[in-house]
Design a protein around this motif. Structure first.
Motif, PDB file in Angstrom:
ATOM      1  N   CYS A  84      15.628  60.098   7.139  1.00 36.27           N
ATOM      2  CA  CYS A  84      15.047  59.729   5.842  1.00 36.27           C
ATOM      3  C   CYS A  84      13.912  60.665   5.461  1.00 36.27           C
ATOM      4  N   GLU A  85      13.028  60.958   6.402  1.00 32.80           N
ATOM      5  CA  GLU A  85      11.912  61.867   6.137  1.00 32.80           C
ATOM      6  C   GLU A  85      12.406  63.268   5.817  1.00 32.80           C
ATOM      7  N   GLN A  86      13.361  63.739   6.594  1.00 37.10           N
ATOM      8  CA  GLN A  86      13.897  65.082   6.384  1.00 37.10           C
ATOM      9  C   GLN A  86      14.548  65.195   5.009  1.00 37.10           C
ATOM     10  N   VAL A  87      15.313  64.201   4.630  1.00 38.36           N
ATOM     11  CA  VAL A  87      15.973  64.198   3.326  1.00 38.36           C
ATOM     12  C   VAL A  87      14.934  64.195   2.209  1.00 38.36           C
ATOM     13  N   ALA A  88      13.950  63.320   2.322  1.00 37.12           N
ATOM     14  CA  ALA A  88      12.908  63.237   1.292  1.00 37.12           C
ATOM     15  C   ALA A  88      12.189  64.571   1.152  1.00 37.12           C
ATOM     16  N   ASP A  89      11.875  65.190   2.266  1.00 38.72           N
ATOM     17  CA  ASP A  89      11.159  66.464   2.248  1.00 38.72           C
ATOM     18  C   ASP A  89      12.019  67.593   1.692  1.00 38.72           C
ATOM     19  N   SER A 118       9.995  75.129  -0.531  1.00 41.44           N
ATOM     20  CA  SER A 118      10.380  74.011   0.332  1.00 41.44           C
ATOM     21  C   SER A 118      11.188  74.506   1.529  1.00 41.44           C
ATOM     22  N   LYS A 159      22.949  60.563  -5.541  1.00 44.10           N
ATOM     23  CA  LYS A 159      22.272  59.414  -4.948  1.00 44.10           C
ATOM     24  C   LYS A 159      22.089  58.298  -5.978  1.00 44.10           C
ATOM     25  N   LEU A 201      21.528  55.967   4.059  1.00 44.79           N
ATOM     26  CA  LEU A 201      20.210  56.258   3.488  1.00 44.79           C
ATOM     27  C   LEU A 201      19.876  55.271   2.377  1.00 44.79           C
ATOM     28  N   HIS A 231      20.013  64.196  -6.283  1.00 47.39           N
ATOM     29  CA  HIS A 231      19.477  62.998  -6.929  1.00 47.39           C
ATOM     30  C   HIS A 231      20.504  62.361  -7.871  1.00 47.39           C
ATOM     31  N   ALA A 252      13.514  66.924  -2.293  1.00 46.20           N
ATOM     32  CA  ALA A 252      12.622  66.397  -3.327  1.00 46.20           C
ATOM     33  C   ALA A 252      12.945  66.968  -4.707  1.00 46.20           C
ATOM     34  N   ASP A 253      13.339  68.213  -4.773  1.00 45.26           N
ATOM     35  CA  ASP A 253      13.591  68.859  -6.063  1.00 45.26           C
ATOM     36  C   ASP A 253      15.057  69.198  -6.300  1.00 45.26           C
TER      37      ASP A 253
END
Length: 100
Positions: A36-41, A2, A53, A26, A50, A44-45
């Protein structure tokens, strides 16, 4: 691998701090779409992210469930204490579920 894995330690720390500072936005859906996209990408792992959050989301959800009562309301302090205790118990229960 990643994008987060390709960051050096300092970049990763700076990014994590930025995310933690923006996490309420967020969770509330008020953060810019690119963040949001950057965080999700990138995350993710990432288990620590998580967990943090999920705790924040649970806290927000539980406090909303408790309703809005002004400080002038009789019993507002007791309500707040009950809400905090209820949130703590639920979050601890969710943590045990995730670990198990």
């Amino acid at each position: 691998m990643s994008r987060l894995d390709r960051m050096d330690r300092q970049e990763r720390i700076a990014f994590c701090r930025r995310v933690m500072e923006s996490l309420s936005d967020l969770v509330e859906g008020e953060a810019p779409p690119d963040l949001c996209e950057q965080v999700a990408d990138l995350l993710a792992d990432c288990q620590p992210f998580h967990a943090y959050k999920n705790t924040l989301e649970a806290t927000i959800r539980l406090l909303r469930e408790c309703g809005e009562r002004g400080p002038a309301d009789p019993g507002a302090e007791d309500l707040l204490e009950r809400c905090i205790e209820r949130a703590r118990r639920r979050i601890e229960g969710e943590g045990h579920t995730e670990r198990g």
